[in-house]
Each structure stands twice: as structure tokens, then as C-alpha cells.
Scaffold this active site. Structure first.
Site, PDB file in Angstrom:
ATOM      1  N   PRO A   1       0.787  -1.225   0.000  1.00 37.43           N
ATOM      2  CA  PRO A   1       0.000   0.000   0.000  1.00 37.43           C
ATOM      3  C   PRO A   1       0.824   1.283   0.000  1.00 37.43           C
ATOM      4  CG  PRO A   1      -0.201  -1.192   2.082  1.00 37.43           C
ATOM      5  CD  PRO A   1       0.468  -2.106   1.122  1.00 37.43           C
ATOM      6  N   ASN A   2       0.361   2.201  -0.806  1.00 33.50           N
ATOM      7  CA  ASN A   2       0.882   3.576  -0.899  1.00 33.50           C
ATOM      8  C   ASN A   2       2.214   3.694  -1.636  1.00 33.50           C
ATOM      9  OD1 ASN A   2      -1.290   4.887   0.506  1.00 33.50           O
ATOM     10  ND2 ASN A   2      -0.527   3.882   2.352  1.00 33.50           N
TER      11      ASN A   2
ATOM     12  N   ARG B   1       4.683  12.278  -2.382  1.00 32.78           N
ATOM     13  CA  ARG B   1       4.651  12.808  -1.011  1.00 32.78           C
ATOM     14  C   ARG B   1       5.845  12.253  -0.226  1.00 32.78           C
ATOM     15  NH1 ARG B   1      -0.520  14.533   0.601  1.00 32.78           N
ATOM     16  NH2 ARG B   1       0.649  15.320   2.376  1.00 32.78           N
TER      17      ARG B   1
ATOM     18  N   TYR C   1      11.178   8.883   1.531  1.00 30.08           N
ATOM     19  CA  TYR C   1      11.201   7.869   0.468  1.00 30.08           C
ATOM     20  C   TYR C   1      11.892   8.342  -0.813  1.00 30.08           C
ATOM     21  CZ  TYR C   1       7.808   5.802   3.631  1.00 30.08           C
ATOM     22  OH  TYR C   1       7.206   5.281   4.746  1.00 30.08           O
TER      23      TYR C   1
ATOM     24  N   ASN D   1       8.066  -5.614  -0.730  1.00 25.41           N
ATOM     25  CA  ASN D   1       7.977  -4.509   0.219  1.00 25.41           C
ATOM     26  C   ASN D   1       6.503  -4.418   0.589  1.00 25.41           C
ATOM     27  OD1 ASN D   1       7.777  -2.189   1.677  1.00 25.41           O
ATOM     28  ND2 ASN D   1       9.082  -0.965   0.318  1.00 25.41           N
TER      29      ASN D   1
ATOM     30  N   ALA E   1       2.954  -0.870   4.870  1.00 20.55           N
ATOM     31  CA  ALA E   1       2.453  -0.912   6.251  1.00 20.55           C
ATOM     32  C   ALA E   1       1.981  -2.310   6.653  1.00 20.55           C
ATOM     33  CB  ALA E   1       1.326   0.093   6.419  1.00 20.55           C
TER      34      ALA E   1
ATOM     35  N   GLU F   1      12.591  -9.573   1.889  1.00 15.43           N
ATOM     36  CA  GLU F   1      11.823  -8.403   2.360  1.00 15.43           C
ATOM     37  C   GLU F   1      12.667  -7.151   2.121  1.00 15.43           C
ATOM     38  OE1 GLU F   1      11.749  -8.312   6.610  1.00 15.43           O
ATOM     39  OE2 GLU F   1      10.147  -6.806   6.719  1.00 15.43           O
TER      40      GLU F   1
ATOM     41  N   HIS G   1      12.757  -2.769   2.460  1.00 17.07           N
ATOM     42  CA  HIS G   1      12.190  -1.484   2.876  1.00 17.07           C
ATOM     43  C   HIS G   1      13.080  -0.363   2.387  1.00 17.07           C
ATOM     44  CE1 HIS G   1       9.187  -3.446   5.203  1.00 17.07           C
ATOM     45  NE2 HIS G   1      10.124  -4.229   5.696  1.00 17.07           N
TER      46      HIS G   1
ATOM     47  N   ARG H   1      12.562   4.188  13.020  1.00 11.91           N
ATOM     48  CA  ARG H   1      11.416   5.122  12.978  1.00 11.91           C
ATOM     49  C   ARG H   1      10.492   4.874  14.189  1.00 11.91           C
ATOM     50  NH1 ARG H   1       9.170   4.841   7.000  1.00 11.91           N
ATOM     51  NH2 ARG H   1       7.923   6.566   7.829  1.00 11.91           N
TER      52      ARG H   1
HETATM   53  O1  CA2 Z   1      10.436   1.914   4.095  1.00 14.68           O
HETATM   54  C1  CA2 Z   1       9.611   1.225   3.498  1.00 14.68           C
HETATM   55  O2  CA2 Z   1       9.795   0.787   2.360  1.00 14.68           O
HETATM   56  C2  CA2 Z   1       8.248   0.942   4.148  1.00 14.68           C
HETATM   57  O3  CA2 Z   1       7.877  -0.392   3.820  1.00 14.68           O
HETATM   58  C3  CA2 Z   1       7.285   1.934   3.532  1.00 14.68           C
HETATM   59  C4  CA2 Z   1       5.879   1.871   4.138  1.00 14.68           C
HETATM   60  C5  CA2 Z   1       5.950   1.953   5.653  1.00 14.68           C
HETATM   61  O4  CA2 Z   1       4.654   1.761   6.195  1.00 14.68           O
HETATM   62  C6  CA2 Z   1       6.900   0.928   6.234  1.00 14.68           C
HETATM   63  O5  CA2 Z   1       6.957   1.116   7.627  1.00 14.68           O
HETATM   64  C7  CA2 Z   1       8.285   1.073   5.649  1.00 14.68           C
HETATM   65  C8  CA2 Z   1       5.023   3.029   3.642  1.00 14.68           C
HETATM   66  C9  CA2 Z   1       4.973   3.175   2.171  1.00 14.68           C
HETATM   67  C10 CA2 Z   1       4.297   4.473   1.878  1.00 14.68           C
HETATM   68  O6  CA2 Z   1       4.927   5.037   0.782  1.00 14.68           O
HETATM   69  C11 CA2 Z   1       4.707   6.352   0.548  1.00 14.68           C
HETATM   70  C12 CA2 Z   1       5.387   6.881  -0.508  1.00 14.68           C
HETATM   71  C13 CA2 Z   1       5.247   8.195  -0.805  1.00 14.68           C
HETATM   72  C14 CA2 Z   1       4.414   8.997  -0.060  1.00 14.68           C
HETATM   73  C15 CA2 Z   1       3.717   8.467   1.005  1.00 14.68           C
HETATM   74  C16 CA2 Z   1       3.875   7.124   1.318  1.00 14.68           C
END
Ligand code: CA2
Length: 142
Positions: free
Chosen positions: A9-10, A17, A22, A73, A76, A97, A99, A106
């Protein structure tokens, strides 16, 4: 060798964002990087992204007999999903896996990873290069 690269997701929001966490590159940039790495390694890579846990479970199940490795990946869902853990365990396909950030540095709730227990390795905190490294880890196993 065929590698399935799953993003949760996301991750389709990359570059749009939170660039301070990221980076500025987009999901399409990530897909291009993964395909360039696949060519370098002489493997085939298929990239998929979903915001839905069950869809990710379906894709993992469908990978059985089709793919030799999975890079995931879970976003969340890393921190919540026993279903993804069970799916990776069920198919028994070597899975890494990844990230982009380092969740361990964090918020406290990001320190748990359910899927990690079923993975052959975890790569975190390397930005998009983490996917490149994960693909190398899988290619080296063959
Ligand atoms: O660091 C990572 O790759 C995560 O898997 C990213 C997840 C987060 O919930 C994990 O704790 C760590 C979130 C991905 C959201 O990606 C976004 C990208 C751009 C803007 C907002 C969110």
C-alpha cells in the site's frame, strides 16, 4: 529465473509525497530500475503494486510454479499482516523483504515485521538500491 517484485500500500505514491523519507523518484522510476537490474542479472522480473492485502496474498499464491523468487515490500502490512507471512510460508518460494527506509529507526510500531520470519533476507534503509540488492541475493541463490 523469474522474480516477482511486489509492492504494498501507498508505494504507488513514491515521489509524490514524503520525499524526505522515500526520495523524489517515482514508482515508475523504481520499475525501470528493477527491469535494468533484471537485464544485468539475466533474469526476468515482473513488478506489481497493490493497496489491498488480499490481492497481495493472491499474487503470492499464484507465484507457485511460476516464479523462482519474490522480492516484497509489504509497506504498512509489514507491521500487521499474518496473512502475508502465511502466504509466503505456504508457497515456500525464496523471498526477500525490502524497505526503502529503515523501519527499525522510525516509530516503535514499525519495529515489528511479521513477514520477516518467512524471508531468506531483509534489506532496509538503502532506498531503491534495496530492491537491486534483494534481486542479487535471489540470483546468487540459484
Ligand atoms: O520503508 C519502506 O519501504 C516501508 O515499507 C514503507 C511503508 C511503511 O509503512 C513501512 O513502515 C516502511 C510506507 C509506504 C508508503 O509510501 C509512501 C510513498 C510516498 C508517499 C507516502 C507514502
Amino acid at each position: 529465473m523469474k522474480i516477482l517484485v511486489l509492492n504494498g500500500p501507498n508505494l504507488n505514491m513514491l515521489g509524490i509525497r514524503e520525499p524526505e523519507i522515500y526520495g523524489k523518484a517515482t514508482y515508475n522510476d523504481l520499475v525501470a530500475l528493477i527491469h535494468a537490474q533484471a537485464e544485468r542479472l539475466g533474469v526476468e522480473a515482473v513488478c506489481r503494486q497493490s493497496n489491498h492485502e488480499g490481492v497481495l496474498v493472491d499474487w503470492i499464491q499464484q507465484a507457485l510454479g511460476e516464479y523462482d523468487g519474490i522480492v516484497i515490500n509489504p509497506g504498512a502490512y509489514t507491521h500487521t499482516s499474518v496473512a502475508l507471512l502465511d502466504a509466503v510460508k505456504a508457497v515456500g518460494i525464496p523471498t526477500v523483504e525490502v524497505h526503502i527506509s529503515d523501519p527499525d529507526t522510525r516509530e516503535e510500531f514499525r519495529r515489528v515485521s511479521y513477514v520477516r520470519a518467512a524471508c531468506v533476507a531483509t534489506v532496509k534503509g538503502l532506498g531503491f538500491d534495496g530492491y537491486v540488492r534483494a534481486m542479487e541475493i535471489l540470483a546468487d541463490r540459484v
